[in-house]
Design a protein around this motif. Structure first.
Motif, PDB file in Angstrom:
ATOM      1  N   LEU A  65       0.805  -1.224   0.000  1.00 54.25           N
ATOM      2  CA  LEU A  65       0.000   0.000   0.000  1.00 54.25           C
ATOM      3  C   LEU A  65       0.833   1.267   0.000  1.00 54.25           C
ATOM      4  N   GLY A  66       2.141   1.153   0.237  1.00 54.21           N
ATOM      5  CA  GLY A  66       3.009   2.318   0.156  1.00 54.21           C
ATOM      6  C   GLY A  66       2.975   3.227   1.377  1.00 54.21           C
ATOM      7  N   MET A  67       2.549   2.721   2.538  1.00 54.70           N
ATOM      8  CA  MET A  67       2.539   3.551   3.745  1.00 54.70           C
ATOM      9  C   MET A  67       3.953   3.717   4.293  1.00 54.70           C
ATOM     10  N   THR A  68       4.192   4.861   4.919  1.00 53.83           N
ATOM     11  CA  THR A  68       5.438   5.055   5.650  1.00 53.83           C
ATOM     12  C   THR A  68       5.298   4.420   7.038  1.00 53.83           C
ATOM     13  N   PRO A  69       6.426   4.173   7.733  1.00 50.05           N
ATOM     14  CA  PRO A  69       6.318   3.658   9.105  1.00 50.05           C
ATOM     15  C   PRO A  69       5.474   4.550  10.009  1.00 50.05           C
ATOM     16  N   ALA A  70       5.577   5.865   9.844  1.00 51.05           N
ATOM     17  CA  ALA A  70       4.781   6.781  10.670  1.00 51.05           C
ATOM     18  C   ALA A  70       3.291   6.622  10.378  1.00 51.05           C
ATOM     19  N   GLN A  71       2.931   6.498   9.096  1.00 52.79           N
ATOM     20  CA  GLN A  71       1.520   6.311   8.735  1.00 52.79           C
ATOM     21  C   GLN A  71       0.997   4.975   9.249  1.00 52.79           C
ATOM     22  N   TYR A  72       1.825   3.945   9.145  1.00 52.50           N
ATOM     23  CA  TYR A  72       1.413   2.624   9.630  1.00 52.50           C
ATOM     24  C   TYR A  72       1.125   2.666  11.130  1.00 52.50           C
ATOM     25  N   ASN A  73       2.031   3.257  11.911  1.00 48.28           N
ATOM     26  CA  ASN A  73       1.824   3.319  13.357  1.00 48.28           C
ATOM     27  C   ASN A  73       0.665   4.228  13.728  1.00 48.28           C
ATOM     28  N   LEU A  74       0.308   5.161  12.847  1.00 50.06           N
ATOM     29  CA  LEU A  74      -0.848   6.017  13.094  1.00 50.06           C
ATOM     30  C   LEU A  74      -2.140   5.203  13.104  1.00 50.06           C
ATOM     31  N   ILE A 386      -4.438   6.695  25.882  1.00 52.17           N
ATOM     32  CA  ILE A 386      -3.688   7.894  25.496  1.00 52.17           C
ATOM     33  C   ILE A 386      -2.198   7.584  25.482  1.00 52.17           C
ATOM     34  N   GLY A 387      -1.735   6.884  26.514  1.00 50.77           N
ATOM     35  CA  GLY A 387      -0.322   6.523  26.574  1.00 50.77           C
ATOM     36  C   GLY A 387       0.093   5.621  25.427  1.00 50.77           C
ATOM     37  N   VAL A 388      -0.712   4.605  25.136  1.00 54.27           N
ATOM     38  CA  VAL A 388      -0.394   3.686  24.035  1.00 54.27           C
ATOM     39  C   VAL A 388      -0.397   4.423  22.704  1.00 54.27           C
ATOM     40  N   GLY A 389      -1.377   5.330  22.514  1.00 57.18           N
ATOM     41  CA  GLY A 389      -1.427   6.094  21.269  1.00 57.18           C
ATOM     42  C   GLY A 389      -0.201   6.957  21.076  1.00 57.18           C
ATOM     43  N   LEU A 390       0.230   7.657  22.128  1.00 59.96           N
ATOM     44  CA  LEU A 390       1.434   8.475  22.040  1.00 59.96           C
ATOM     45  C   LEU A 390       2.662   7.598  21.780  1.00 59.96           C
ATOM     46  N   SER A 391       2.711   6.442  22.416  1.00 59.45           N
ATOM     47  CA  SER A 391       3.845   5.534  22.202  1.00 59.45           C
ATOM     48  C   SER A 391       3.902   5.051  20.760  1.00 59.45           C
ATOM     49  N   ASN A 392       2.746   4.754  20.177  1.00 55.44           N
ATOM     50  CA  ASN A 392       2.730   4.346  18.772  1.00 55.44           C
ATOM     51  C   ASN A 392       3.266   5.459  17.872  1.00 55.44           C
ATOM     52  N   LEU A 393       2.901   6.703  18.164  1.00 49.24           N
ATOM     53  CA  LEU A 393       3.413   7.826  17.379  1.00 49.24           C
ATOM     54  C   LEU A 393       4.927   7.965  17.528  1.00 49.24           C
ATOM     55  N   ILE A 394       5.405   7.849  18.765  1.00 52.40           N
ATOM     56  CA  ILE A 394       6.847   7.963  19.008  1.00 52.40           C
ATOM     57  C   ILE A 394       7.602   6.854  18.298  1.00 52.40           C
ATOM     58  N   VAL A 395       7.074   5.632  18.361  1.00 55.24           N
ATOM     59  CA  VAL A 395       7.712   4.506  17.669  1.00 55.24           C
ATOM     60  C   VAL A 395       7.745   4.759  16.164  1.00 55.24           C
ATOM     61  N   GLY A 396       6.646   5.267  15.608  1.00 58.72           N
ATOM     62  CA  GLY A 396       6.625   5.587  14.184  1.00 58.72           C
ATOM     63  C   GLY A 396       7.674   6.620  13.818  1.00 58.72           C
ATOM     64  N   HIS A 397       7.872   7.608  14.696  1.00 52.04           N
ATOM     65  CA  HIS A 397       8.896   8.633  14.446  1.00 52.04           C
ATOM     66  C   HIS A 397      10.295   8.033  14.542  1.00 52.04           C
ATOM     67  N   ILE A 398      10.508   7.153  15.528  1.00 45.73           N
ATOM     68  CA  ILE A 398      11.827   6.525  15.688  1.00 45.73           C
ATOM     69  C   ILE A 398      12.181   5.679  14.466  1.00 45.73           C
ATOM     70  N   LEU A 399      11.205   4.945  13.948  1.00 44.19           N
ATOM     71  CA  LEU A 399      11.471   4.035  12.831  1.00 44.19           C
ATOM     72  C   LEU A 399      11.588   4.759  11.504  1.00 44.19           C
ATOM     73  N   GLY A 400      11.223   6.037  11.444  1.00 39.64           N
ATOM     74  CA  GLY A 400      11.409   6.813  10.224  1.00 39.64           C
ATOM     75  C   GLY A 400      10.103   7.148   9.543  1.00 39.64           C
ATOM     76  N   THR A 401      10.152   8.134   8.666  1.00 39.38           N
ATOM     77  CA  THR A 401       8.956   8.628   7.978  1.00 39.38           C
ATOM     78  C   THR A 401       8.949   8.269   6.497  1.00 39.38           C
ATOM     79  N   LYS A 402       9.944   7.535   6.027  1.00 34.10           N
ATOM     80  CA  LYS A 402      10.014   7.181   4.610  1.00 34.10           C
ATOM     81  C   LYS A 402       9.937   5.668   4.452  1.00 34.10           C
TER      82      LYS A 402
END
Length: 479
Positions: A65-74, A386-402
């Motif tokens: 589907l071409g999602m980035t890691p950040a989009q996937y974790n979103l 809320i905590g899990v949601g923020l953690s998913n966002l942080i993990v997506g940022h750590i793993l990259g946006t491309k």
């Protein structure tokens, strides 16, 4: 004796009640199993498409589907945030309109959400893909988290003073069975039929949950009438007041932080575990990686009922909370800094997760006033999500946006595991603080069974309605 008073009747209720969330738990982690496809390239040159059932998982291209890691974790973050908001409103609606209304509406939302999510996959390569799939996850989250509340309320009513621990253990195990079967079969189904049919298959399982909702509603209504409790329950609906929050003690907030930090490590890890295993460890196919990632839920499936009964019998919930948090540290440390086979860590994490679920959530009724228990459970679930949601966002940022790299660099995965370790350390600090405060205030959490007051097993009919409002939180959100 009325039919509703017989064990066979309440176990029939339990069977269909368990089926409520079987399909939705299966659907929840479908993206985890198919993470490569969600983040794969929109097109691949002829002959380079990765065969996910093979042993070689290092080929140049995976079509998806071409999602980035950040989009996937979103996709996981929006589910968690939706739960955080809706679960409090859902509790109020259930109190006002009843379990049958809740079970119908929230199971319908899971069907609608999973349908829109599956429909979104048909818009591959278009700007509508991500908005549709996020909308689907939003509706799905609105239904699934709230459905769990109704499910546990029904279980608590029919089994209070009888086989309550067993019933809650079976309910959780059945939900986790959906998760386990997803990790075992989804990848094979996708390899044969493609992603779109796989997502629609998940929707079909949610339809099974909707049919079960209609069935359990009928059984519940008929049973209530036979027991003469239907009118009593309608008269005793409890209104949640915002002022109740002021009555929640320090022990409660420390317990909520302990729960949040523990789940901040487990759920975001499982969401990315399949991809992590393939990227870090050589020789694992996508199917094998999914099996290993699913071992977290395999352990929970096997242990949930037994661990719940054990902690009910032994007590010492505060000590168990510290212990399972401390024992989670080595699991993430092995994943971060060694190449020990990942199955060791996922089974290990599944065991500590089972003990955490059985010790932390059922402790809430022990530290809050009875009148504020419904508010307390809703707030705890909200903070956790809320905590899990923020953690998913942080993990997506750590793993990259491309998504240009098929394999995410190992240093990024190590940073993600260090983030999981940080959450676990915070959980240990919170749980130790909880035990210190609890000891100063009477040691309720660590009271052994011999020192615990004997709970009255039999209730008058007038007590049935408060049970639905107050005591169902006892083991409510163990999922």
């Amino acid at each position: 004796m009325a039919a509703a008073e017989r064990a066979s009747y309440r176990f029939a209720v339990l069977l269909f009640n368990c089926l409520l969330t079987f399909g939705s738990y299966f659907c929840f982690d479908i993206p985890s199993v198919l993470q490569e496809q969600f983040q794969g390239n929109l097109t691949c040159p002829n002959g380079t498409r990765h065969n996910s059932t093979g042993e070689n998982s290092t080929l140049d291209c995976v079509e998806g589907l071409g999602m980035t890691p950040a989009q996937y974790n979103l996709l996981y973050a929006i589910y968690a945030w939706t739960n955080a908001v809706v679960v409090i409103l859902a509790g109020f609606l259930i109190d006002k309109l009843g379990n049958r209304f809740g079970v119908f509406v929230f199971s319908l939302l899971t069907v609608l959400g999973s349908s829109i999510f599956a429909l979104g996959s048909h818009f591959k390569g278009s700007p509508y893909l991500l908005p549709m799939m996020l909308t689907g996850r939003l509706l799905f989250g609105s239904g699934n988290g709230s459905l769990t509340i109704v499910q546990n309320r029904i279980t608590a009513f029919w089994f209070k003073g009888k086989e309550l621990a067993l019933a809650f253990g079976l309910t959780l195990s059945f939900s986790r069975l959906g998760s386990v079967l997803n990790f075992f079969f989804t990848q094979q189904f996708e390899a044969k039929f493609g992603m779109q049919w796989t997502l629609w298959g998940g929707t079909l399982l949610c339809v099974l949950g909707f049919v079960s909702a209609l069935t359990v509603s009928v059984l519940d209504k008929v049973g209530m009438k036979q027991l003469g409790l239907d009118g009593v329950i309608q008269q005793e609906s409890k209104k949640v007041r915002i002022q109740d929050v002021q009555r929640l003690p320090l022990r409660y907030w420390l317990l909520v932080l302990t729960i949040m930090f523990f789940y901040n490590g487990v759920f975001p890890f499982v969401a990315d575990a399949s991809k992590f295993i393939q990227d870090k460890y050589s020789g694992y196919s996508q199917q094998a990686a999914a099996y290993i990632a699913g071992a977290v839920y395999d352990s929970s499936l096997v242990l949930s009922a037994a661990v719940g009964i054990l902690i009910d019998y032994v007590g010492l919930r505060g000590i168990f909370a510290v212990g399972c948090a401390a024992l989670t540290l080595p699991a993430f440390a092995l994943l971060a800094f060694t190449f020990v086979p990942p199955l060791v860590s996922t089974i290990w994490l599944g065991i500590t997760y089972s003990f955490a679920a059985a010790s932390m959530w059922p402790s809430i009724p022990l530290v809050v006033p009875q009148a504020t228990l419904g508010t307390a459970m809703g707030l705890a679930t909200s903070v956790q999500m809320i905590g899990v949601g923020l953690s998913n966002l942080i993990v997506g940022h750590i793993l990259g946006t491309k998504s240009s790299e098929l394999k995410i660099p190992l240093w990024r995965w190590q940073q993600m595991m260090i983030f999981m370790l940080a959450n676990t350390i915070a959980c240990i600090v919170a749980s130790i603080s909880l035990n210190v405060v609890d000891k100063k205030q009477g040691g309720t959490l660590n009271r052994t069974r011999k020192g615990a007051p004997v709970e009255q097993e039999d209730r008058d009919p007038a007590d049935a309605a408060p049970l639905l409002d107050d005591e169902t939180g006892n083991e409510g959100t163990v999922s």
